[in-house]
Design a protein around this motif. Structure first.
Motif, PDB file in Angstrom:
ATOM      1  N   ALA A  67       0.826  -1.208   0.000  1.00  0.00           N
ATOM      2  CA  ALA A  67       0.000   0.000   0.000  1.00  0.00           C
ATOM      3  C   ALA A  67       0.859   1.257   0.000  1.00  0.00           C
ATOM      4  CB  ALA A  67      -0.932  -0.008   1.210  1.00  0.00           C
ATOM      5  N   GLN A  68       1.919   1.245   0.804  1.00  0.00           N
ATOM      6  CA  GLN A  68       2.810   2.407   0.866  1.00  0.00           C
ATOM      7  C   GLN A  68       3.662   2.526  -0.398  1.00  0.00           C
ATOM      8  OE1 GLN A  68       4.747   2.678   4.941  1.00  0.00           O
ATOM      9  NE2 GLN A  68       3.543   0.804   5.218  1.00  0.00           N
ATOM     10  N   SER A  69       4.158   1.396  -0.890  1.00  0.00           N
ATOM     11  CA  SER A  69       5.004   1.424  -2.088  1.00  0.00           C
ATOM     12  C   SER A  69       4.236   1.900  -3.314  1.00  0.00           C
ATOM     13  CB  SER A  69       5.590   0.040  -2.345  1.00  0.00           C
ATOM     14  OG  SER A  69       6.400  -0.378  -1.275  1.00  0.00           O
ATOM     15  N   SER A  73       5.068   5.003  -5.752  1.00  0.00           N
ATOM     16  CA  SER A  73       5.147   4.808  -7.204  1.00  0.00           C
ATOM     17  C   SER A  73       4.239   5.778  -7.941  1.00  0.00           C
ATOM     18  CB  SER A  73       4.769   3.371  -7.564  1.00  0.00           C
ATOM     19  OG  SER A  73       5.628   2.441  -6.955  1.00  0.00           O
ATOM     20  N   MET A  74       3.045   6.028  -7.379  1.00  0.00           N
ATOM     21  CA  MET A  74       2.136   6.994  -7.982  1.00  0.00           C
ATOM     22  C   MET A  74       2.724   8.398  -7.960  1.00  0.00           C
ATOM     23  SD  MET A  74      -1.509   5.654  -6.455  1.00  0.00           S
ATOM     24  CE  MET A  74      -2.153   7.329  -6.533  1.00  0.00           C
ATOM     25  N   ALA A  75       3.369   8.751  -6.839  1.00  0.00           N
ATOM     26  CA  ALA A  75       3.977  10.078  -6.732  1.00  0.00           C
ATOM     27  C   ALA A  75       5.104  10.248  -7.750  1.00  0.00           C
ATOM     28  CB  ALA A  75       4.502  10.297  -5.311  1.00  0.00           C
ATOM     29  N   ILE A  76       5.925   9.201  -7.915  1.00  0.00           N
ATOM     30  CA  ILE A  76       7.012   9.260  -8.899  1.00  0.00           C
ATOM     31  C   ILE A  76       6.441   9.342 -10.308  1.00  0.00           C
ATOM     32  CG2 ILE A  76       8.946   7.980  -9.892  1.00  0.00           C
ATOM     33  CD1 ILE A  76       9.432   6.808  -7.095  1.00  0.00           C
ATOM     34  N   SER A  77       5.418   8.539 -10.585  1.00  0.00           N
ATOM     35  CA  SER A  77       4.779   8.589 -11.905  1.00  0.00           C
ATOM     36  C   SER A  77       4.169   9.952 -12.160  1.00  0.00           C
ATOM     37  CB  SER A  77       3.693   7.506 -11.996  1.00  0.00           C
ATOM     38  OG  SER A  77       4.244   6.219 -11.878  1.00  0.00           O
ATOM     39  N   GLY A  78       3.562  10.537 -11.123  1.00  0.00           N
ATOM     40  CA  GLY A  78       2.999  11.880 -11.264  1.00  0.00           C
ATOM     41  C   GLY A  78       4.065  12.915 -11.571  1.00  0.00           C
ATOM     42  N   VAL A 165       2.126  15.521  -3.021  1.00  0.00           N
ATOM     43  CA  VAL A 165       2.016  16.154  -1.702  1.00  0.00           C
ATOM     44  C   VAL A 165       1.727  15.104  -0.633  1.00  0.00           C
ATOM     45  CG1 VAL A 165       0.665  17.762  -0.301  1.00  0.00           C
ATOM     46  CG2 VAL A 165       1.285  18.377  -2.647  1.00  0.00           C
ATOM     47  N   GLY A 166       0.829  14.168  -0.957  1.00  0.00           N
ATOM     48  CA  GLY A 166       0.422  13.170   0.014  1.00  0.00           C
ATOM     49  C   GLY A 166       1.496  12.166   0.364  1.00  0.00           C
ATOM     50  N   VAL A 167       2.557  12.080  -0.448  1.00  0.00           N
ATOM     51  CA  VAL A 167       3.613  11.097  -0.182  1.00  0.00           C
ATOM     52  C   VAL A 167       4.328  11.395   1.128  1.00  0.00           C
ATOM     53  CG1 VAL A 167       5.587  12.227  -1.303  1.00  0.00           C
ATOM     54  CG2 VAL A 167       5.364   9.724  -1.405  1.00  0.00           C
ATOM     55  N   LEU A 210       7.551 -10.581  -1.451  1.00  0.00           N
ATOM     56  CA  LEU A 210       7.995 -10.627  -2.844  1.00  0.00           C
ATOM     57  C   LEU A 210       6.846 -11.027  -3.766  1.00  0.00           C
ATOM     58  CD1 LEU A 210      11.489 -12.354  -2.414  1.00  0.00           C
ATOM     59  CD2 LEU A 210      11.033  -9.931  -2.876  1.00  0.00           C
ATOM     60  N   GLY A 211       6.021 -11.968  -3.323  1.00  0.00           N
ATOM     61  CA  GLY A 211       4.874 -12.389  -4.125  1.00  0.00           C
ATOM     62  C   GLY A 211       3.884 -11.262  -4.336  1.00  0.00           C
ATOM     63  N   PHE A 212       3.620 -10.487  -3.288  1.00  0.00           N
ATOM     64  CA  PHE A 212       2.709  -9.343  -3.408  1.00  0.00           C
ATOM     65  C   PHE A 212       3.257  -8.324  -4.402  1.00  0.00           C
ATOM     66  CE2 PHE A 212       0.176 -11.022  -0.156  1.00  0.00           C
ATOM     67  CZ  PHE A 212      -0.889 -10.182   0.132  1.00  0.00           C
ATOM     68  N   TYR A 213       4.572  -8.068  -4.360  1.00  0.00           N
ATOM     69  CA  TYR A 213       5.160  -7.087  -5.273  1.00  0.00           C
ATOM     70  C   TYR A 213       5.135  -7.587  -6.714  1.00  0.00           C
ATOM     71  CZ  TYR A 213       6.708  -3.731  -1.794  1.00  0.00           C
ATOM     72  OH  TYR A 213       6.722  -2.770  -0.823  1.00  0.00           O
ATOM     73  N   CYS A 214       5.381  -8.876  -6.921  1.00  0.00           N
ATOM     74  CA  CYS A 214       5.287  -9.431  -8.276  1.00  0.00           C
ATOM     75  C   CYS A 214       3.858  -9.337  -8.793  1.00  0.00           C
ATOM     76  CB  CYS A 214       5.768 -10.878  -8.290  1.00  0.00           C
ATOM     77  SG  CYS A 214       7.547 -11.081  -8.144  1.00  0.00           S
ATOM     78  N   PHE A 215       2.888  -9.594  -7.912  1.00  0.00           N
ATOM     79  CA  PHE A 215       1.481  -9.455  -8.287  1.00  0.00           C
ATOM     80  C   PHE A 215       1.171  -8.016  -8.683  1.00  0.00           C
ATOM     81  CE2 PHE A 215      -2.788  -8.202  -6.765  1.00  0.00           C
ATOM     82  CZ  PHE A 215      -3.566  -8.932  -7.655  1.00  0.00           C
TER      83      PHE A 215
END
Length: 246
Positions: A67-69, A73-78, A165-167, A210-215
């Motif tokens: 959830a945090q990662s 990632s959204m902030a970096i993409s933004g 901002v929210g990051v 690791l499985g959650f991140y691959c998903f």
């Protein structure tokens, strides 16, 4: 680095490369989640204080990490979208938000379930719980902003600004147990230091993470490909692709 950023300017290139990467991440996700869940839920020893109720950690912790990662990632993409006007970055941020909100809800719900046998209550206005709840509201705000403008670009810019901002809430979540009195204990497992958990307990947890991140990566690639087709539907290469499928 710059060559990769320039390639990202082409939705067609991303669509092609993601088709090659996606199956590998799906396969890794299935194998890791299957191995981690069986090991953690069946073969890992029970905790000497919490008994078998601790096993919810194998869902709660990976969901909280992810959830945090995803928000980072959204902030970096933004930022990439705002600075370099790369459409694929905005498409990726768009599809990440619902999964991030879902993972935040899973982390909050599983934490509440875990809190009953551990703390004797479903909810406390604990610093980490409160900051995670704020993260859920930030996700919902980002999703709502994208649909609140008649112009898609305006909605994308507003959502990107809110994500950037929210990051600031992410380090608050991480260090809340150090900065304030909180029911949450400090991390029992760290990559850099010695773990307070035995290997039989932290190894399946690492596998689940690791499985959650691959998903997450596999789902993001799949949904970004769909978003590319939706937004680029009038482009010649998309129309040719549709004709080939037919």
């Amino acid at each position: 680095m710059w060559a990769f950023i320039n390639k990202l300017r082409s939705p067609k290139w991303f669509y092609a490369i993601s088709a090659k990467l996606q199956p590998w991440f799906w396969a890794a996700a299935v194998l890791l989640l299957l191995l981690g869940s069986v090991w953690g839920l069946v073969f890992a020893p029970a905790d000497y204080q919490q008994g078998n109720s601790f096993r919810i950690i194998y869902v709660h912790v990976p969901a909280a990490f992810l959830a945090q990662s995803i928000f980072v990632s959204m902030a970096i993409s933004g930022l990439v979208f705002m600075v370099w006007k790369i459409k694929v970055a905005d498409m990726a941020a768009t599809v990440m938000a619902p999964l991030g909100a879902a993972m935040t809800f899973v982390a909050l719900f599983s934490g509440a379930v875990w809190g009953v046998p551990t703390w004797g209550t479903w909810w406390m206005w604990d610093a980490r719980l409160t900051s995670m709840l704020i993260l859920l509201f930030l996700y919902l705000g980002v999703i709502a902003l994208r649909g609140a403008f008649s112009s898609r670009d305006s909605g994308s810019r507003a959502a990107s600004v809110l994500a950037m901002v929210g990051v600031i809430n992410i380090p608050i979540i991480k260090y809340s147990v150090d900065w304030w009195y909180t029911l949450h204990q400090p991390a029992s497992f760290t990559i850099t230091g010695r773990s307070a958990m035995p290997m039989e307990m932290w190894a399946p947890l690492l596998i689940m993470v690791l499985g959650f991140y691959c998903f997450f990566i596999a789902l993001t690639l799949m949904r970004t490909r769909s978003e590319i087709l939706r937004r680029e539907t009038n482009k010649r290469w998309v129309q040719e692709l549709v004709e080939e499928v037919r």
